[in-house]
Motif scaffolding. Sequence first.
Motif: not given
Length: 413
Positions: A165-193
């Motif tokens: 990605l750096a070769k393609l001009g995408v700087l390391p960090g959050q930019k690369q993460k957002s490019l590789l994973e446009p939508v991130r699923l944040r799991k919020q389980g309702t069940g207690k441990i």
Amino acid sequence: HQAKNRGSGDMKAGFQTVFFKEMKDVLRDRKTLLLMIVLPIVVVPLLLNLLIGFVIKKEQEAKTEVLEYVVFGDEFAPELAKTFEAANGFKKVALGSPDELVAAIREDRIDFGLVIPEKTAAQLSGQEQASIELHFDNASMGSKVEDRVQDLVEKYNDGLTAARLAKLGVLPGQKQKSLLEPVRLRKQGTGKIREVIGDRIGGMVPYFFIAFCFMGVVYPAIHLGAGEKERGTLETLLLAPIPRHQVVLGKFLAVFCGGIIAVLLNLASLGTWLAIKAGELRGIIGTLIGSIDLLDLVLLALMLIPVAAMFAALLLSISIFARNSAEASTLISPFGIVLIVPAALAMLPGVELNWFWASVPVTNVSLAMKELLKGTMDYTMLLAIFASSTLIAGGLLFFCAKWFNRESVLFRV
């Protein structure tokens, strides 16, 4: 009126006499005492300690074990090969050729092998996707080879992806993460441990309690039914001025008490073990143990009362039918499997407590105990289960009393 009261008193005295007489016989039998007292007090804590200790030990060994491996074609992906060489817990060894991989893994000379095709170098340099072969023993359930190798490959992939990605001009960090994973699923389980852990292992606990309840009933039933035929004391008991249904009731209560004693000692033993281990164990196991309180144990005991009554009535009927103790043991053995199978149904995925399963004997109690461990019990369902189980136990006791009144059953040739 006085005669009626005297008759009622005689019946009550007769019933109590049979019960105490049978309890003395039960408590004199060493096999019965072993299953009723020694097993619950000694075996249950011992089994729990061994089981949990074994699981923890194996988990630690699987994570820290040094895995011996071989790589063929490491010159086609040198950076990947270096990733494995630099990682802790991996030891590279030599092997003649890839044809020896299967035999070497089966003979435990190596834990896994990597085969990197020649075209891998061109694919990686051309920013294409490459495939390498992982050979390991996938028949070993406790093996962590696949997970540990996958973790290292993902680590290597992360570095390679960042470089591409750096070769393609995408700087390391959050930019690369957002490019590789446009939508991130944040799991919020309702069940207690407790609910999560109870759902996973809650089906096994009732299985063991029901099994111990069954074992606590087996020998008293054999001893007071077929055993009395062998000892030649059944005829003497039948000559006593006591109605036969009271004789059956006295025997039933003695057998039932055997099951209840086994259950109570099991729960007392479990409660003592939980109190001792709650502060020692950490992680999810310690969390589950710490969440079980005295009320949960009391409700577990109440759930097992109708189960013990069903077992007592059924096994006493079989024992009365048998000619001797050996035949009674033979006849009861298949019932042990048949009666325990419904308890095991609670361990199957998709089997949840509802009004249908609440009417299935043994399974309903097993599922109710699972819900109690999870802390999600519907107490209206609990009352329905207790009522239906009690009704079934009453029907079996009625059958046992009718069975005991048949001379062809009592004196089989």
